[in-house]
Design an enzyme around this catalytic site. Structure first.
Site, short mmCIF file in Angstrom:
data_model
loop_
_atom_site.label_atom_id
_atom_site.label_comp_id
_atom_site.label_asym_id
_atom_site.label_seq_id
_atom_site.Cartn_x
_atom_site.Cartn_y
_atom_site.Cartn_z
N HIS A 82 -6.49 -2.47 5.00
CA HIS A 82 -7.83 -2.63 4.44
C HIS A 82 -8.85 -1.78 5.19
CE1 HIS A 82 -6.66 -6.61 2.33
NE2 HIS A 82 -6.43 -5.56 1.59
N HIS A 141 -6.37 -13.10 -1.23
CA HIS A 141 -5.95 -12.03 -0.31
C HIS A 141 -4.52 -11.59 -0.63
CE1 HIS A 141 -5.04 -9.89 3.40
NE2 HIS A 141 -6.34 -9.85 3.63
N GLU A 167 -2.14 -10.66 1.21
CA GLU A 167 -1.10 -11.27 2.05
C GLU A 167 -0.68 -12.63 1.49
OE1 GLU A 167 -1.90 -11.54 6.31
OE2 GLU A 167 -0.59 -13.28 6.41
N SER A 181 -7.69 -2.78 11.54
CA SER A 181 -7.35 -1.59 10.75
C SER A 181 -8.37 -0.47 10.94
CB SER A 181 -7.20 -1.96 9.28
OG SER A 181 -8.27 -2.77 8.86
#
Ligand code: SF4
Length: 281
Positions: A41, A119, A121, A258
């Site tokens: 992200h 999300h 994930e 990230s």
């Protein structure tokens, strides 16, 4: 201005691995290379790879050639894709949650995920259990769950420990046979812990990372919840435009997992020069 840089800054191990897998695929795997969903992200990372020729898509490609890279946050299991080389960049710590969910589901537990419903994930973890998997975002939502005889809790890797503890406490009271796996990522916990120390000694915090990133958002929220000044940027360019407004004595610098190392290096260099100049003025 004194500047305190966090020790845990830049890419985490899972993001480093995903970036290395993509670099490797561009060199030696069948072309074109495609991302299935955002690799990580962060817009700068995506842009970096789009410039190198990586293609981006949210759905399975219809063509039967090239390499497909699964994002670091994981996704539900893929069907067989003839002609396509699949490179799985799912972080091993995310894989651990997926496999825990699958294992609990196979053992007939009602799986509950503590995390953000939308999300990627969490959507991926659900794919390893079943459609009836429940998702709660905190202890308040857990308290509203109906009576369940046998359930197991797993956690999105970027959740905070405090919310997990509170949720587990509620579920222990509500569920007759409760099992759980604390699958919070230790690298995220280390950053959450470190921000507490930095917040104590600084009056403003520079958070580096994308607004798409859940763990970066948590760092920003923590800063604001303690009434400290927050400066949230994703590139050196953004920092330069905000620098004149940053008035503080002690600035803490942290990042989400990230935020690219190459951008962090440029930001560090710029800030060190800035601090030096301001000292001698
Ligand atoms: S934050 Fe943790 S779980 Fe997520 S990609 Fe990085 S190392 Fe893996």
């Amino acid at each position: 201005m004194k500047i305190f840089f966090a020790k845990n800054i830049g890419f985490c191990s899972g993001v480093k691995r995903a970036v290395a897998i993509t670099e490797g695929a561009l060199k030696k795997d069948p072309q074109p290379v495609r991302f299935l969903g955002e690799l990580v992200h962060n817009e700068n990372v995506l842009e970096h790879f789009l410039k190198k020729g990586v293609r981006f898509g949210k759905k399975l490609p219809k063509v039967k050639k090239g390499t497909l890279i699964i994002q670091a946050h994981g996704r539900p299991p893929l069907p067989h894709l003839p002609g396509i080389t699949v490179k799985d960049a799912t972080c091993p710590l995310v894989k651990r949650v997926q496999l825990a969910a699958r294992d609990f589901h196979q053992k007939k537990y009602q799986v509950i995920i503590l995390g953000d419903k939308k999300h990627s994930e969490v959507l991926g973890i659900k794919g390893y259990a079943n459609k009836k998997t429940l998702v709660v975002k905190d202890e308040k939502e857990a308290a509203r769950l109906p009576f369940i005889k046998k359930a197991a809790l797993v956690v999105q890797t970027t959740q905070n420990q405090e919310t997990f503890n509170k949720t587990l406490k509620i579920l222990k009271k509500k569920i007759k046979e409760l099992n759980y796996a604390n699958t919070i990522c230790p690298e995220v916990s280390a950053r959450q812990k470190e921000i507490k120390d930095i917040l104590e000694k600084c009056d403003a915090i520079l958070v580096i990372g994308s607004r798409l990133s859940a763990n970066t958002r948590r760092l920003a929220e923590k800063t604001e919840s303690l009434g400290k000044k927050l400066i949230w940027i994703n590139s050196l360019k953004e920092l330069k435009s905000q620098m004149p407004q940053i008035k503080c004595q002690k600035l803490g610098v942290i990042s989400g997992t990230s935020a690219p190392d190459w951008e962090i290096d440029k930001i560090k260099k710029y800030l060190k020069n800035y601090a030096k100049k301001n000292q001698s003025n």
